[in-house]
Structures are given as structure tokens and as C-alpha cells.
Motif scaffolding. Structure first.
Motif, PDB file in Angstrom:
ATOM      1  N   UNK A  20       0.846  -1.180   0.000  1.00 57.64           N
ATOM      2  CA  UNK A  20       0.000   0.000   0.000  1.00 57.64           C
ATOM      3  C   UNK A  20       0.888   1.240   0.000  1.00 57.64           C
ATOM      4  N   UNK A  21       0.572   2.170  -0.868  1.00 61.16           N
ATOM      5  CA  UNK A  21       1.242   3.471  -0.888  1.00 61.16           C
ATOM      6  C   UNK A  21       0.273   4.491  -0.315  1.00 61.16           C
ATOM      7  N   UNK A  22       0.793   5.459   0.434  1.00 59.21           N
ATOM      8  CA  UNK A  22      -0.072   6.524   0.919  1.00 59.21           C
ATOM      9  C   UNK A  22       0.651   7.846   0.760  1.00 59.21           C
ATOM     10  N   UNK A  23      -0.136   8.892   0.664  1.00 58.72           N
ATOM     11  CA  UNK A  23       0.433  10.208   0.456  1.00 58.72           C
ATOM     12  C   UNK A  23       0.567  10.527  -1.021  1.00 58.72           C
ATOM     13  N   UNK A  24       0.570  11.805  -1.310  1.00 57.37           N
ATOM     14  CA  UNK A  24       0.556  12.267  -2.700  1.00 57.37           C
ATOM     15  C   UNK A  24       1.725  11.739  -3.524  1.00 57.37           C
ATOM     16  N   UNK A  25       2.922  11.916  -3.024  1.00 60.23           N
ATOM     17  CA  UNK A  25       4.106  11.540  -3.800  1.00 60.23           C
ATOM     18  C   UNK A  25       4.183  10.039  -4.079  1.00 60.23           C
ATOM     19  N   UNK A  26       3.978   9.224  -3.041  1.00 56.94           N
ATOM     20  CA  UNK A  26       4.060   7.776  -3.198  1.00 56.94           C
ATOM     21  C   UNK A  26       2.983   7.220  -4.117  1.00 56.94           C
ATOM     22  N   UNK A  28       1.259   8.916  -6.456  1.00 56.81           N
ATOM     23  CA  UNK A  28       1.454   9.394  -7.832  1.00 56.81           C
ATOM     24  C   UNK A  28       2.558   8.586  -8.524  1.00 56.81           C
ATOM     25  N   UNK A  29       3.615   8.281  -7.804  1.00 58.76           N
ATOM     26  CA  UNK A  29       4.697   7.457  -8.366  1.00 58.76           C
ATOM     27  C   UNK A  29       4.170   6.064  -8.738  1.00 58.76           C
ATOM     28  N   UNK A  30       3.347   5.475  -7.867  1.00 58.12           N
ATOM     29  CA  UNK A  30       2.781   4.147  -8.132  1.00 58.12           C
ATOM     30  C   UNK A  30       1.844   4.172  -9.335  1.00 58.12           C
ATOM     31  N   UNK A  31       1.066   5.237  -9.484  1.00 55.98           N
ATOM     32  CA  UNK A  31       0.162   5.353 -10.634  1.00 55.98           C
ATOM     33  C   UNK A  31       0.979   5.448 -11.923  1.00 55.98           C
ATOM     34  N   UNK A  50      -9.127  15.801  -6.188  1.00 53.20           N
ATOM     35  CA  UNK A  50      -9.976  14.808  -6.853  1.00 53.20           C
ATOM     36  C   UNK A  50      -9.763  14.833  -8.360  1.00 53.20           C
ATOM     37  N   UNK A  51      -9.717  16.028  -8.935  1.00 52.50           N
ATOM     38  CA  UNK A  51      -9.514  16.158 -10.383  1.00 52.50           C
ATOM     39  C   UNK A  51      -8.144  15.629 -10.793  1.00 52.50           C
ATOM     40  N   UNK A  52      -7.135  15.954 -10.020  1.00 53.89           N
ATOM     41  CA  UNK A  52      -5.765  15.513 -10.307  1.00 53.89           C
ATOM     42  C   UNK A  52      -5.698  13.986 -10.391  1.00 53.89           C
ATOM     43  N   UNK A  53      -6.264  13.315  -9.396  1.00 51.56           N
ATOM     44  CA  UNK A  53      -6.222  11.851  -9.393  1.00 51.56           C
ATOM     45  C   UNK A  53      -7.185  11.240 -10.396  1.00 51.56           C
ATOM     46  N   UNK A  86      -3.052   3.889  -2.277  1.00 53.59           N
ATOM     47  CA  UNK A  86      -3.111   3.011  -3.454  1.00 53.59           C
ATOM     48  C   UNK A  86      -2.718   1.597  -3.050  1.00 53.59           C
ATOM     49  N   UNK A  87      -3.495   0.627  -3.486  1.00 55.31           N
ATOM     50  CA  UNK A  87      -3.183  -0.782  -3.268  1.00 55.31           C
ATOM     51  C   UNK A  87      -2.337  -1.245  -4.454  1.00 55.31           C
ATOM     52  N   UNK A  88      -1.219  -1.941  -4.163  1.00 54.08           N
ATOM     53  CA  UNK A  88      -0.297  -2.338  -5.228  1.00 54.08           C
ATOM     54  C   UNK A  88      -0.187  -3.854  -5.400  1.00 54.08           C
ATOM     55  N   UNK A  89      -1.071  -4.596  -4.788  1.00 50.12           N
ATOM     56  CA  UNK A  89      -1.059  -6.055  -4.897  1.00 50.12           C
ATOM     57  C   UNK A  89      -2.338  -6.517  -5.587  1.00 50.12           C
ATOM     58  N   UNK A  90      -2.194  -7.400  -6.561  1.00 54.01           N
ATOM     59  CA  UNK A  90      -3.358  -7.846  -7.335  1.00 54.01           C
ATOM     60  C   UNK A  90      -4.392  -8.564  -6.472  1.00 54.01           C
ATOM     61  N   UNK A  91      -3.955  -9.509  -5.659  1.00 50.80           N
ATOM     62  CA  UNK A  91      -4.888 -10.265  -4.829  1.00 50.80           C
ATOM     63  C   UNK A  91      -5.629  -9.377  -3.836  1.00 50.80           C
ATOM     64  N   UNK A  92      -4.892  -8.490  -3.179  1.00 47.88           N
ATOM     65  CA  UNK A  92      -5.528  -7.581  -2.220  1.00 47.88           C
ATOM     66  C   UNK A  92      -6.452  -6.588  -2.914  1.00 47.88           C
TER      67      UNK A  92
END
Length: 109
Positions: A20-26, A28-31, A50-53, A86-92
Motif C-alpha cells: 500500500x502506498x499513501x500520500x501524494x508523492x508515493x 502518484x509514483x505508483x500510478x 480529486x480532479x488531479x487523481x 493506493x493498493x499495489x497487490x493484485x490479490x488484495x
């Protein structure tokens, strides 16, 4: 435990698993790197956030959800208020999506 609480507990599980990533920077990098599989933006976030994401997730094809407020997101991962995770694991991410599917007010963008 209802589906809403179950979903939030899955976010905590994802954090403990390092998926799991949290916070704007983490987040956005994951996206951008396409490792984010599911993004939550707090429903009480600013319109600009909201618009940004919404724009970024739409561009990269990442499902986006506004089901929880910043206090719920933060509490679910044992941290202060969080605007975005952001969740970064497929199963989760599939577990989270299934538990959210039962909410009438929830939609994925």
C-alpha cells in the motif's frame, strides 16, 4: 463486521504486507509506474485533488474510488488523516473491490 469495515481492514492488511502506498508523492509514483492497481481518494479531499487523481488514474487506466473520508482512510492504516492511498497487490486489490461491490454508493471510475 460489515463490508465497509472489511474494506478498511483490507487496506490495513495491505499496509502491513508492504502493498500500500499513501500520500501524494508515493501514490502518484505508483500510478505513473503502473504498480497502483486501485486508488482511493478521500471523498472530502479538495476538488483540485480529486480532479488531479481522476485525470491521472483515467490516463493510466487505474480504478479510482471515493468511498471513504480522510479520517477513515488514515485510521484504516493506523496513521493520521490520509487523502490518498493506493493498493499495489493484485490479490488484495481484488479482495477490496469485491468487498466494495456490495456498497450501493460506491463506484469505480
Amino acid at each position: 463486521m460489515n463490508d465497509r469495515e472489511r474494506t478498511l481492514s483490507y487496506l490495513g492488511l495491505a499496509l502491513r504486507a508492504g502493498k500500500l502506498e499513501s500520500g501524494d508523492e508515493g501514490v502518484m509514483k505508483a500510478v505513473r509506474s503502473r504498480t497502483a492497481l486501485l486508488v482511493f481518494v478521500a471523498n472530502d479531499a479538495s476538488d483540485n485533488a480529486k480532479k488531479k487523481y481522476r485525470d491521472k488514474c483515467d490516463f493510466y487506466g487505474v480504478p479510482l474510488n471515493f468511498a471513504f473520508d480522510r479520517q477513515e482512510l488514515g485510521r484504516s492504516i493506523g496513521k493520521a488523516d490520509r487523502v490518498v492511498v493506493a493498493v499495489t497487490d493484485k490479490g488484495l486489490s481484488e479482495l477490496v473491490r469485491k468487498s466494495l461491490a456490495n456498497h450501493a454508493e460506491v463506484e469505480f471510475l
